[in-house]
Design an enzyme around this catalytic site. Structure first.
Site, short mmCIF file in Angstrom:
data_model
loop_
_atom_site.label_atom_id
_atom_site.label_comp_id
_atom_site.label_asym_id
_atom_site.label_seq_id
_atom_site.Cartn_x
_atom_site.Cartn_y
_atom_site.Cartn_z
N TYR A 39 -55.97 16.88 -88.55
CA TYR A 39 -55.51 18.25 -88.72
C TYR A 39 -56.68 19.23 -88.83
O TYR A 39 -56.52 20.43 -88.57
CB TYR A 39 -54.61 18.38 -89.96
CG TYR A 39 -55.30 18.16 -91.28
CD1 TYR A 39 -55.90 19.21 -91.96
CD2 TYR A 39 -55.35 16.89 -91.86
CE1 TYR A 39 -56.54 19.01 -93.18
CE2 TYR A 39 -55.98 16.68 -93.08
CZ TYR A 39 -56.57 17.74 -93.73
OH TYR A 39 -57.20 17.54 -94.93
N ARG A 40 -57.85 18.75 -89.22
CA ARG A 40 -59.02 19.62 -89.26
C ARG A 40 -59.56 19.84 -87.85
O ARG A 40 -59.36 19.02 -86.96
CB ARG A 40 -60.11 19.01 -90.14
CG ARG A 40 -59.75 19.00 -91.61
CD ARG A 40 -60.81 18.31 -92.43
NE ARG A 40 -60.46 18.28 -93.84
CZ ARG A 40 -61.00 17.47 -94.73
NH1 ARG A 40 -61.93 16.59 -94.36
NH2 ARG A 40 -60.63 17.51 -96.01
#
Length: 219
Positions: A141-142
């Protein structure tokens, strides 16, 4: 593109520290109305060594989908030669997504999903999430957005900002990725602390200084 192996290239870093660089060309920026027409991807290790061959695919779009392009996008894709290639392509978006997933499977550790990397990648991530959900799930997700480093360089080290490598502005996906990797490599050389980096004691001192500076905001 072959894997870089020369005396000036840092050693290939661990498999769980990979970066997945993706760049898309679309018919516009509306997630519901516009479609992806070009997909390129490269995987690098933490030292920005490009690993193996990447993905560089033009995705077919119908005339109705191409008609959704505004004048700016139409001129951009026609000038780069992309529009003609879109019409000639038989590649589906699913096939392009499968190719990127295969690239990730080959070079990345599934137990440690790799971040998406690129330049101003919020829009790319939004289109990935909307149109290539399997790829979205395979990524951490980063994200590593080179444009964030660019903006910090402009504010903190203007000389670094103004001396960055010039971009070709080809508006083609693979060229954009290579330019983004090259730009981050430049910032690493000119902007970040040189290897091996600060000592643990220096890090502790810097952390305490940051805590002390902003402590009043937590009272």
């Amino acid at each position: 593109m072959s894997e870089s192996e020369n005396n000036t290239t840092p050693a290939v870093a661990a498999r769980d520290d990979r970066l997945v660089w993706v760049d898309l060309e679309m018919t516009g920026l509306d997630l519901k109305r516009h479609v992806i027409v070009e997909v390129a991807a490269l995987v690098t290790d933490a030292n920005l060594n490009v690993l193996g061959e990447g993905v560089d695919l033009v995705v077919h779009a119908t005339e109705e989908e191409l008609a959704q392009m505004d004048d700016f996008v139409t001129n951009m894709h026609e000038s780069s030669g992309l529009t003609e290639q879109i019409r000639e392509s038989a590649v589906t978006l699913k096939e392009a997504e499968d190719a990127v997933l295969a690239l990730i499977e080959k070079h990345c550790d599934p137990a440690h999903p790799a971040p998406l990397a690129g330049n101003s990648i919020a829009t790319d991530r939004a289109f990935i999430r909307e149109h290539m959900p399997r790829l979205d799930e395979a990524l951490h997700y980063r994200m590593v957005d080179v444009s964030s480093v660019k903006e910090l360089a402009r504010r903190w080290y203007p000389r670094v900002y103004y001396k960055q490598p010039e971009k070709g502005l080809a508006h083609r996906a693979l060229a954009d990725i290579v330019e983004s990797i090259r730009e981050l490599d430049y910032y690493r050389r000119s902007f970040f602390v040189a290897e091996p980096g600060p000592t643990s004691e220096q890090c502790a001192d810097d952390a305490q200084a940051a805590v002390d500076r902003f402590a009043p905001y937590f009272d």
